[in-house]
Scaffold this motif. Sequence first.
Motif, PDB file in Angstrom:
ATOM      1  N   PRO A 228      34.727  32.679   3.257  1.00  0.00           N
ATOM      2  CA  PRO A 228      35.974  33.187   2.674  1.00  0.00           C
ATOM      3  C   PRO A 228      35.670  33.905   1.355  1.00  0.00           C
ATOM      4  CG  PRO A 228      35.755  30.841   2.239  1.00  0.00           C
ATOM      5  CD  PRO A 228      34.611  31.217   3.155  1.00  0.00           C
ATOM      6  N   GLU A 229      36.489  34.893   1.014  1.00  0.00           N
ATOM      7  CA  GLU A 229      36.288  35.607  -0.254  1.00  0.00           C
ATOM      8  C   GLU A 229      36.548  34.667  -1.442  1.00  0.00           C
ATOM      9  OE1 GLU A 229      37.707  37.043   2.378  1.00  0.00           O
ATOM     10  OE2 GLU A 229      36.511  38.877   2.615  1.00  0.00           O
ATOM     11  N   MET A 230      37.476  33.705  -1.231  1.00  0.00           N
ATOM     12  CA  MET A 230      37.802  32.761  -2.296  1.00  0.00           C
ATOM     13  C   MET A 230      37.703  31.345  -1.741  1.00  0.00           C
ATOM     14  SD  MET A 230      40.250  35.611  -2.825  1.00  0.00           S
ATOM     15  CE  MET A 230      41.597  35.105  -1.902  1.00  0.00           C
ATOM     16  N   CYS A 231      37.480  30.387  -2.635  1.00  0.00           N
ATOM     17  CA  CYS A 231      37.484  28.992  -2.181  1.00  0.00           C
ATOM     18  C   CYS A 231      38.064  28.108  -3.280  1.00  0.00           C
ATOM     19  CB  CYS A 231      36.065  28.548  -1.821  1.00  0.00           C
ATOM     20  SG  CYS A 231      36.051  26.896  -1.123  1.00  0.00           S
ATOM     21  N   GLY A 232      39.249  27.579  -3.019  1.00  0.00           N
ATOM     22  CA  GLY A 232      39.926  26.742  -4.013  1.00  0.00           C
ATOM     23  C   GLY A 232      39.651  25.272  -3.760  1.00  0.00           C
ATOM     24  N   ILE A 233      38.905  24.647  -4.672  1.00  0.00           N
ATOM     25  CA  ILE A 233      38.737  23.207  -4.526  1.00  0.00           C
ATOM     26  C   ILE A 233      39.129  22.520  -5.827  1.00  0.00           C
ATOM     27  CG2 ILE A 233      36.857  23.507  -2.845  1.00  0.00           C
ATOM     28  CD1 ILE A 233      35.024  22.183  -4.992  1.00  0.00           C
ATOM     29  N   GLY A 234      39.757  21.368  -5.699  1.00  0.00           N
ATOM     30  CA  GLY A 234      40.151  20.617  -6.883  1.00  0.00           C
ATOM     31  C   GLY A 234      40.269  19.164  -6.496  1.00  0.00           C
ATOM     32  N   PRO A 235      40.201  18.289  -7.490  1.00  0.00           N
ATOM     33  CA  PRO A 235      40.308  16.864  -7.180  1.00  0.00           C
ATOM     34  C   PRO A 235      41.688  16.515  -6.625  1.00  0.00           C
ATOM     35  CG  PRO A 235      40.434  17.231  -9.549  1.00  0.00           C
ATOM     36  CD  PRO A 235      40.064  18.545  -8.935  1.00  0.00           C
ATOM     37  N   PHE A 236      41.730  15.592  -5.685  1.00  0.00           N
ATOM     38  CA  PHE A 236      43.001  15.017  -5.271  1.00  0.00           C
ATOM     39  C   PHE A 236      43.564  14.271  -6.481  1.00  0.00           C
ATOM     40  CE2 PHE A 236      44.862  10.839  -4.327  1.00  0.00           C
ATOM     41  CZ  PHE A 236      46.061  11.246  -3.752  1.00  0.00           C
ATOM     42  N   VAL A 237      44.856  14.441  -6.744  1.00  0.00           N
ATOM     43  CA  VAL A 237      45.521  13.707  -7.819  1.00  0.00           C
ATOM     44  C   VAL A 237      46.761  13.061  -7.198  1.00  0.00           C
ATOM     45  CG1 VAL A 237      46.543  13.856 -10.130  1.00  0.00           C
ATOM     46  CG2 VAL A 237      44.771  15.494  -9.472  1.00  0.00           C
ATOM     47  N   PRO A 238      46.932  11.738  -7.348  1.00  0.00           N
ATOM     48  CA  PRO A 238      48.066  11.100  -6.666  1.00  0.00           C
ATOM     49  C   PRO A 238      49.416  11.543  -7.210  1.00  0.00           C
ATOM     50  CG  PRO A 238      46.922   9.532  -8.092  1.00  0.00           C
ATOM     51  CD  PRO A 238      46.102  10.782  -8.087  1.00  0.00           C
ATOM     52  N   ILE A 262      28.954  25.205  -3.365  1.00  0.00           N
ATOM     53  CA  ILE A 262      29.661  26.325  -2.724  1.00  0.00           C
ATOM     54  C   ILE A 262      29.178  27.666  -3.291  1.00  0.00           C
ATOM     55  CG2 ILE A 262      31.942  27.409  -2.436  1.00  0.00           C
ATOM     56  CD1 ILE A 262      33.047  24.483  -2.290  1.00  0.00           C
ATOM     57  N   ARG A 263      28.958  27.718  -4.585  1.00  0.00           N
ATOM     58  CA  ARG A 263      28.412  28.955  -5.188  1.00  0.00           C
ATOM     59  C   ARG A 263      27.062  29.310  -4.548  1.00  0.00           C
ATOM     60  NH1 ARG A 263      30.369  33.000  -7.039  1.00  0.00           N
ATOM     61  NH2 ARG A 263      31.649  31.880  -8.549  1.00  0.00           N
ATOM     62  N   LEU A 264      26.254  28.303  -4.256  1.00  0.00           N
ATOM     63  CA  LEU A 264      24.937  28.571  -3.668  1.00  0.00           C
ATOM     64  C   LEU A 264      25.035  28.936  -2.189  1.00  0.00           C
ATOM     65  CD1 LEU A 264      22.724  25.896  -5.433  1.00  0.00           C
ATOM     66  CD2 LEU A 264      22.860  28.354  -5.866  1.00  0.00           C
ATOM     67  N   ILE A 265      26.010  28.383  -1.494  1.00  0.00           N
ATOM     68  CA  ILE A 265      26.185  28.708  -0.080  1.00  0.00           C
ATOM     69  C   ILE A 265      26.624  30.162   0.069  1.00  0.00           C
ATOM     70  CG2 ILE A 265      27.664  28.282   1.946  1.00  0.00           C
ATOM     71  CD1 ILE A 265      27.736  25.332   1.137  1.00  0.00           C
ATOM     72  N   HIS A 266      27.540  30.563  -0.819  1.00  0.00           N
ATOM     73  CA  HIS A 266      28.151  31.894  -0.692  1.00  0.00           C
ATOM     74  C   HIS A 266      28.223  32.514  -2.090  1.00  0.00           C
ATOM     75  CE1 HIS A 266      30.530  35.066   0.779  1.00  0.00           C
ATOM     76  NE2 HIS A 266      31.736  34.520   0.705  1.00  0.00           N
ATOM     77  N   PRO A 267      27.096  33.067  -2.574  1.00  0.00           N
ATOM     78  CA  PRO A 267      27.013  33.499  -3.980  1.00  0.00           C
ATOM     79  C   PRO A 267      28.149  34.402  -4.496  1.00  0.00           C
ATOM     80  CG  PRO A 267      24.845  33.432  -3.029  1.00  0.00           C
ATOM     81  CD  PRO A 267      25.787  33.178  -1.895  1.00  0.00           C
ATOM     82  N   PRO A 268      28.670  35.395  -3.718  1.00  0.00           N
ATOM     83  CA  PRO A 268      29.724  36.229  -4.313  1.00  0.00           C
ATOM     84  C   PRO A 268      31.134  35.628  -4.255  1.00  0.00           C
ATOM     85  CG  PRO A 268      28.972  37.168  -2.214  1.00  0.00           C
ATOM     86  CD  PRO A 268      28.245  35.880  -2.387  1.00  0.00           C
ATOM     87  N   VAL A 269      31.264  34.394  -3.815  1.00  0.00           N
ATOM     88  CA  VAL A 269      32.600  33.800  -3.653  1.00  0.00           C
ATOM     89  C   VAL A 269      33.353  33.754  -4.989  1.00  0.00           C
ATOM     90  CG1 VAL A 269      31.906  31.371  -4.019  1.00  0.00           C
ATOM     91  CG2 VAL A 269      33.837  31.883  -2.506  1.00  0.00           C
ATOM     92  N   LEU A 270      34.658  33.981  -4.919  1.00  0.00           N
ATOM     93  CA  LEU A 270      35.516  33.833  -6.100  1.00  0.00           C
ATOM     94  C   LEU A 270      35.958  32.379  -6.126  1.00  0.00           C
ATOM     95  CD1 LEU A 270      37.398  37.159  -5.506  1.00  0.00           C
ATOM     96  CD2 LEU A 270      36.009  36.662  -7.536  1.00  0.00           C
ATOM     97  N   LEU A 271      35.595  31.697  -7.213  1.00  0.00           N
ATOM     98  CA  LEU A 271      35.722  30.241  -7.241  1.00  0.00           C
ATOM     99  C   LEU A 271      36.549  29.802  -8.450  1.00  0.00           C
ATOM    100  CD1 LEU A 271      34.332  28.196  -5.313  1.00  0.00           C
ATOM    101  CD2 LEU A 271      32.389  28.178  -6.877  1.00  0.00           C
ATOM    102  N   PRO A 272      37.769  29.367  -8.227  1.00  0.00           N
ATOM    103  CA  PRO A 272      38.564  28.965  -9.385  1.00  0.00           C
ATOM    104  C   PRO A 272      38.222  27.576  -9.919  1.00  0.00           C
ATOM    105  CG  PRO A 272      39.915  28.849  -7.396  1.00  0.00           C
ATOM    106  CD  PRO A 272      38.551  29.365  -6.987  1.00  0.00           C
ATOM    107  N   ALA A 273      38.282  27.459 -11.244  1.00  0.00           N
ATOM    108  CA  ALA A 273      38.302  26.146 -11.890  1.00  0.00           C
ATOM    109  C   ALA A 273      39.793  25.806 -11.903  1.00  0.00           C
ATOM    110  CB  ALA A 273      37.737  26.238 -13.302  1.00  0.00           C
ATOM    111  N   THR A 274      40.211  24.964 -10.997  1.00  0.00           N
ATOM    112  CA  THR A 274      41.643  24.802 -10.706  1.00  0.00           C
ATOM    113  C   THR A 274      42.388  23.993 -11.763  1.00  0.00           C
ATOM    114  OG1 THR A 274      41.117  22.875  -9.351  1.00  0.00           O
ATOM    115  CG2 THR A 274      41.327  24.963  -8.199  1.00  0.00           C
TER     116      THR A 274
END
Length: 354
Positions: A228-238, A262-274
């Motif tokens: 994917p061009e982007m990948c949004g990951i963040g901790p689950f928060v109850p 994830i950065r290493l798997i897909h170096p150009p990915v846009l990765l947010p610090a959520t």
Amino acid sequence: MDKTVEQLIEQLAREHVLPLEGYEYLVAHQSPEAAEVLATFAVRERHAHYGNRVFIRGLIEVSSYCRNDCYYCGLRASNRSCKRYRLSNEQILACVDKGYDLGFRTFVMQGGEDARFSEERVASLVRAIKEAYPDCAVTLSLGEYPRKTYAAWRAAGADRYLLRHETADPAYYAQIHPTDMSFERRMECLQWLSELGFAVGAGFMVGAPGQTSAHLAADLKFIERFKPEMCGIGPFVPHHATPYADRPAGTLAQTCYLLSIIRLIHPPVLLPATTALGTIEDGGREKGILAGANVVMPNLSPADTRAKYEIYDNKLATGVESAEGLAELDVRMHAIGYRIVVDRGDTCTTKETA
Ligand code: SAH
């Protein structure tokens, strides 16, 4: 550090792929030392593609109404205590005007699955934004729709679509969603979005109830294959009014570890610090950037509706998490050697440095 972990990290940095068991081993054997080595490689890749630039997205939370009932989410339909709102077209366009003046060149319309945001209404909103600001990208994050609806939004000018896959493991998907939601449909939607030419954002929560290293390994394999061009990951928060009210939150450390992988798997990915990363710990956003993320998504929604878009408890929406806090966010980014840029922030296709 565990010898196998060391070898796996080197292999991942070199080849950008690992066998499924390799991902599982890496996730299961997380350590501060391994995290540091991963982050060093990840930051190197990010620098090669994006230098020290951090892209910003103006997040407009258009509706807190949702027809779905995801067990983890505070906006779930059966949460009667949730204060619901939906923005008018005028309110949304006013957010965009304000955001443009602040320096945003990407606008994200995100919301629960709300039937009042019809195919035609969203298409006309996209057209209005693109007409007023042709130099901006429009991102939609409105959930699952028929292919024809996605096609209409794409034709109206929408550039990107965020639809987290949530998990690449069908059994685990069934565990955290009600029976009327389907893993196959979610994957089909992602496929359609990609075919229609959207830049697509997948993603998942970290540390969600019942999640195992094997589930996360499946997510990493999915990212490796789908790219994917982007990948949004963040901790689950109850969230207090969900079946998972008493479950522990995901950790900053595990999220950062996965960001680096994830950065290493897909170096150009846009990765947010959520936002969720900033919510669980002060300085979480900066740690995400230092682990390999390169995007932040400050909140542009009208101030009085922000608290109502409560997907989890204590969600940040003010200070550096808000569009008004951009200057301070820039100061914080400078403090760790990065800078916020006025730019659409598209995926980089060539490396900046060798
Ligand atoms: N309806 C849209 C937008 C959903 S909100 C869609 O389906 O894409 C965006 C993301 O928030 C979800 O995809 C989910 O991964 C995340 N989320 C929901 N509840 C959460 C929680 N309790 N903790 C952390 N993230 C959560």
